[in-house]
Design a protein around this motif. Structure first.
Motif, short mmCIF file in Angstrom:
data_model
loop_
_atom_site.label_atom_id
_atom_site.label_comp_id
_atom_site.label_asym_id
_atom_site.label_seq_id
_atom_site.Cartn_x
_atom_site.Cartn_y
_atom_site.Cartn_z
N GLY A 175 -9.30 -1.29 0.46
CA GLY A 175 -8.49 -0.19 0.95
C GLY A 175 -9.22 0.54 2.06
N TYR A 204 -4.21 -0.55 -8.50
CA TYR A 204 -4.88 0.15 -7.41
C TYR A 204 -5.95 1.07 -7.97
CZ TYR A 204 -0.21 -0.88 -5.52
OH TYR A 204 0.97 -1.50 -5.16
N TRP A 205 -6.98 1.32 -7.17
CA TRP A 205 -7.95 2.37 -7.45
C TRP A 205 -7.97 3.35 -6.28
CZ3 TRP A 205 -10.20 3.89 -11.72
CH2 TRP A 205 -10.37 2.99 -12.77
N TYR A 206 -7.81 4.64 -6.61
CA TYR A 206 -7.89 5.72 -5.64
C TYR A 206 -9.00 6.67 -6.03
CZ TYR A 206 -3.21 4.59 -3.84
OH TYR A 206 -2.12 3.97 -3.26
N THR A 215 -7.83 -9.51 -4.88
CA THR A 215 -8.20 -8.12 -4.63
C THR A 215 -8.36 -7.93 -3.12
OG1 THR A 215 -10.58 -8.55 -4.85
CG2 THR A 215 -9.41 -7.87 -6.84
N CYS A 268 -6.62 5.26 -11.41
CA CYS A 268 -6.07 3.93 -11.41
C CYS A 268 -4.55 4.05 -11.40
CB CYS A 268 -6.54 3.17 -12.64
SG CYS A 268 -5.89 1.50 -12.81
N SER A 287 -0.67 1.56 -11.15
CA SER A 287 -0.03 0.24 -11.13
C SER A 287 1.38 0.38 -10.57
CB SER A 287 -0.01 -0.38 -12.52
OG SER A 287 0.92 0.29 -13.36
N TYR A 327 -7.27 -2.56 -4.01
CA TYR A 327 -6.06 -2.84 -4.74
C TYR A 327 -5.99 -4.33 -5.04
CZ TYR A 327 -3.86 -4.39 -0.35
OH TYR A 327 -3.56 -5.04 0.82
N LYS A 337 0.86 -1.18 0.00
CA LYS A 337 0.00 0.00 0.00
C LYS A 337 0.89 1.23 0.00
CE LYS A 337 -3.82 -1.96 2.65
NZ LYS A 337 -4.65 -1.84 3.87
N LEU A 352 -7.36 5.19 -0.87
CA LEU A 352 -7.33 3.91 -1.56
C LEU A 352 -8.70 3.24 -1.44
CD1 LEU A 352 -5.59 1.78 -3.05
CD2 LEU A 352 -5.02 0.87 -0.79
N SER A 395 0.87 -5.32 -9.48
CA SER A 395 -0.07 -4.66 -8.57
C SER A 395 -0.81 -3.52 -9.27
CB SER A 395 0.69 -4.09 -7.37
OG SER A 395 1.31 -5.12 -6.65
#
Lengths: 112, 116
Positions: free
Chosen positions: B58, B33-35, B55, B91, B93, B48, A99, B45, B31
């Motif tokens: 966050g 991710y969506w923020y 999955t 998005c 990576s 992810y 993270k 977050l 990896s």
């Protein structure tokens, strides 16, 4: 826990002024530190990074030093330009945790 | 080299409508991710994915679902949109791993979503 605190903005400077944006962090493990820049209407771009204590990251005239003793990673530039106007984010990642933790962002306005 | 590509760039929804935000990366990253980005709150977050087929939630997963379709693609779905989901969605990576833990995030240009 893991967190990043950066100075509130906006920061307004005249062209050629010296820039400092403060960033401090807390981390449960061994952190890597990053500065990202976001121009209007765009995504975040990596500006620089440092991965161990006393490392200095640098790019496009910007610098930041990973200070373990003060848990800080302040961003500096000796002479800002109008084109540096953007939002700057300090971030960290921690070994063993997939993270990334972001500060709230600091908006920089540079006037001609 | 496109990097991270998000579609659509803009979207307006009415409360209760559903939609899927698409994201694809061509950097062979494990990896993704969506923020979401809201004024004064930085990036938060949502979900992810550390690798294809996995999955994880966050900070703010409620109201969203995700699918890691394959290594390249990671979609975000809003089943019943609410005005509180008005935001800019990014998005990202990364090549993050135990031996590459200092790899940075690479971001797309975002989707600006308005829910009325």
């Amino acid at each position: 826990g893991n967190s990043v605190t950066q100075m509130e903005g906006p920061v307004t400077l005249s062209e050629e002024a010296f820039l400092t944006i403060n960033c401090t962090y807390t981390a449960t493990g061994y952190p890597s530190l990053f500065w990202y820049v976001q121009y209007p209407g765009e995504g975040l771009q990596l500006l620089l990074k440092a991965t161990k204590a006393d490392d200095k990251g640098s790019n496009k005239g910007f610098e930041a030093t990973y200070r373990k003793e003060t848990t800080s990673f302040h961003l500096e530039k000796g002479s800002v330009q109008v084109s540096d106007s953007a939002v700057y984010f300090c971030a960290l990642s921690v070994y063993n945790f997939n993270k990334f933790y972001f500060g709230s962002g600091t908006k920089l306005n540079v006037k001609p | 080299n496109a990097g991270v590509t998000q579609t659509p760039k803009f979207q307006v929804l009415k409360t209760g409508q559903s939609m899927t935000l698409q994201c694809a990366q061509d950097m062979n990253h494990n990896s993704m991710y969506w923020y979401r980005q809201d004024p004064g709150m930085g990036l938060r977050l949502i979900y992810y994915s550390a690798s294809e087929g996995t999955t994880d939630k966050g900070e703010v997963p409620n109201g969203y679902n995700v699918s890691r379709l394959n290594k390249r693609e990671f979609s975000l779905r809003l089943e019943s949109a609410a005005p509180s989901q008005t935001s800019v969605y990014f998005c990202a990576s990364s090549d993050w791993g135990r031996s590459t833990y200092n790899s940075p995030l690479h971001f797309g240009n975002g989707t600006r979503l308005t829910v009325t």
